[in-house]
Motif scaffolding. Structure first.
Motif, mmCIF file in Angstrom:
data_model
loop_
_atom_site.group_PDB
_atom_site.id
_atom_site.type_symbol
_atom_site.label_atom_id
_atom_site.label_comp_id
_atom_site.label_asym_id
_atom_site.label_seq_id
_atom_site.Cartn_x
_atom_site.Cartn_y
_atom_site.Cartn_z
ATOM 1 N N UNK A 234 -1.842 0.541 2.645
ATOM 2 C CA UNK A 234 -1.732 -0.378 3.730
ATOM 3 C C UNK A 234 -2.780 0.692 5.269
ATOM 4 N N UNK A 235 -2.470 1.577 5.180
ATOM 5 C CA UNK A 235 -3.104 2.606 6.188
ATOM 6 C C UNK A 235 -4.713 1.936 5.643
ATOM 7 N N UNK A 236 -5.294 2.357 5.126
ATOM 8 C CA UNK A 236 -6.723 2.181 4.142
ATOM 9 C C UNK A 236 -7.349 0.610 5.110
ATOM 10 N N UNK A 237 -6.147 -0.020 4.408
ATOM 11 C CA UNK A 237 -6.059 -1.809 5.241
ATOM 12 C C UNK A 237 -5.936 -1.885 6.244
ATOM 13 N N UNK B 136 8.092 -3.989 14.322
ATOM 14 C CA UNK B 136 7.099 -4.644 15.985
ATOM 15 C C UNK B 136 6.141 -4.562 15.502
ATOM 16 N N UNK B 137 5.361 -3.653 14.685
ATOM 17 C CA UNK B 137 3.766 -3.629 14.525
ATOM 18 C C UNK B 137 2.919 -4.244 13.372
ATOM 19 N N UNK B 138 3.166 -4.862 12.549
ATOM 20 C CA UNK B 138 2.882 -4.760 11.320
ATOM 21 C C UNK B 138 1.633 -4.296 10.517
ATOM 22 N N UNK B 139 0.620 -4.341 12.128
ATOM 23 C CA UNK B 139 -0.685 -4.248 11.496
ATOM 24 C C UNK B 139 -1.227 -2.313 12.255
ATOM 25 N N UNK B 140 0.072 -1.679 12.009
ATOM 26 C CA UNK B 140 0.068 -0.198 12.025
ATOM 27 C C UNK B 140 -0.315 0.803 11.808
#
Length: 246
Positions: free
Chosen positions: A143-146, A114-118
């Motif tokens: 990805x979390x660091x990104x 739902x939220x790919x930048x979460x």
């Protein structure tokens, strides 16, 4: 030396950090549900807003509960608002605490869909994946660091990624991540120094390992494991007197 290093505190830090924050308002939910390119009729729009508000009530109530009771309320919030990614995330945390790692991963994955930048969901999913899938965990930590999570300190993510790399035998990669952990917060954890010391010993950097064990001891003078590993390192340098003292 095949050292399996588990990060047992990261999930607790994440849960505690989130529990101390004020729960989110409905603005982002409205934007995700009713601000579309098509136009709602007044009746449909009122019904949608009503469900969003009701979902928020269940979400807030779940935030005050624990275990299965919290999960039940998050589930009801999701039923009322299927795009409530924060509810998926929190339900995943509740499942993680209860030991349901597969259920937690499923919820984190849905939150990310739902939220790919979460970023927080990537980090939490990485913690759950690290139990059996270190490669998947590393991808999630990256990805979390990104995306720079709002509820997680960055040093915890670098520490966790370093742990996963170490379990795969990538000691240089682990050292690089723990270097960043320590750069961000030199007093973050004595365990980071111990783990980095063990990794340095694996790469034959014995003096560097001794330095790290010493730093771990400085931060936690009762840390028996650090004395033990420092003694081994000194013995390998034929410093038998130093090894005996440790």
């Amino acid at each position: 030396m095949n050292q399996s290093i588990l990060n047992t505190k990261s999930l607790k830090i994440l849960v505690l950090s989130i529990s101390l924050l004020t729960t989110l308002g409905i603005d982002f939910l409205v934007s995700n549900n009713i601000k579309k390119s098509f136009v709602f009729s007044p009746y449909v729009e009122a019904q949608t807003i009503s469900k969003i508000n009701e979902a928020k009530v269940f979400f807030d109530r779940a935030s005050m509960k624990y275990g299965d009771k919290a999960i039940a309320d998050y589930t009801e919030a999701i039923r009322l608002n299927p795009k409530y990614y924060e509810a998926f995330f929190r339900r995943g945390l509740s499942k993680s605490i209860l030991g349901d790692s597969y259920g937690a991963i499923s919820d984190y994955t849905e939150a990310i869909r739902i939220n790919p930048k979460y970023g927080d969901a990537y980090f939490a999913r990485g913690l759950s994946r690290s139990l059996k899938d270190n490669y998947g965990a590393i991808a999630d930590y990256t990805e979390a660091i990104r995306f720079k999570p709002k509820h997680t300190v960055m040093e915890s993510i670098y520490e966790s990624r370093g742990n996963a790399k170490s379990r795969l035998g990538d000691y240089y990669g682990a050292i690089a991540d723990w270097d960043e952990t320590i750069r961000l917060n030199p007093k973050y954890s004595f365990m980071v120094y111990l783990n980095r010391g063990i990794a340095k010993a694996e790469t034959k950097d014995t003096y560097g390992a001794i330095f790290d064990y010493t730093e771990a001891i400085r931060l936690y003078p009762q840390f028996a494991d650090a004395y033990f590993y420092r003694g081994l390192a000194k013995f390998s340098l034929l410093d038998k007197r130093g090894a005996i003292n440790d």
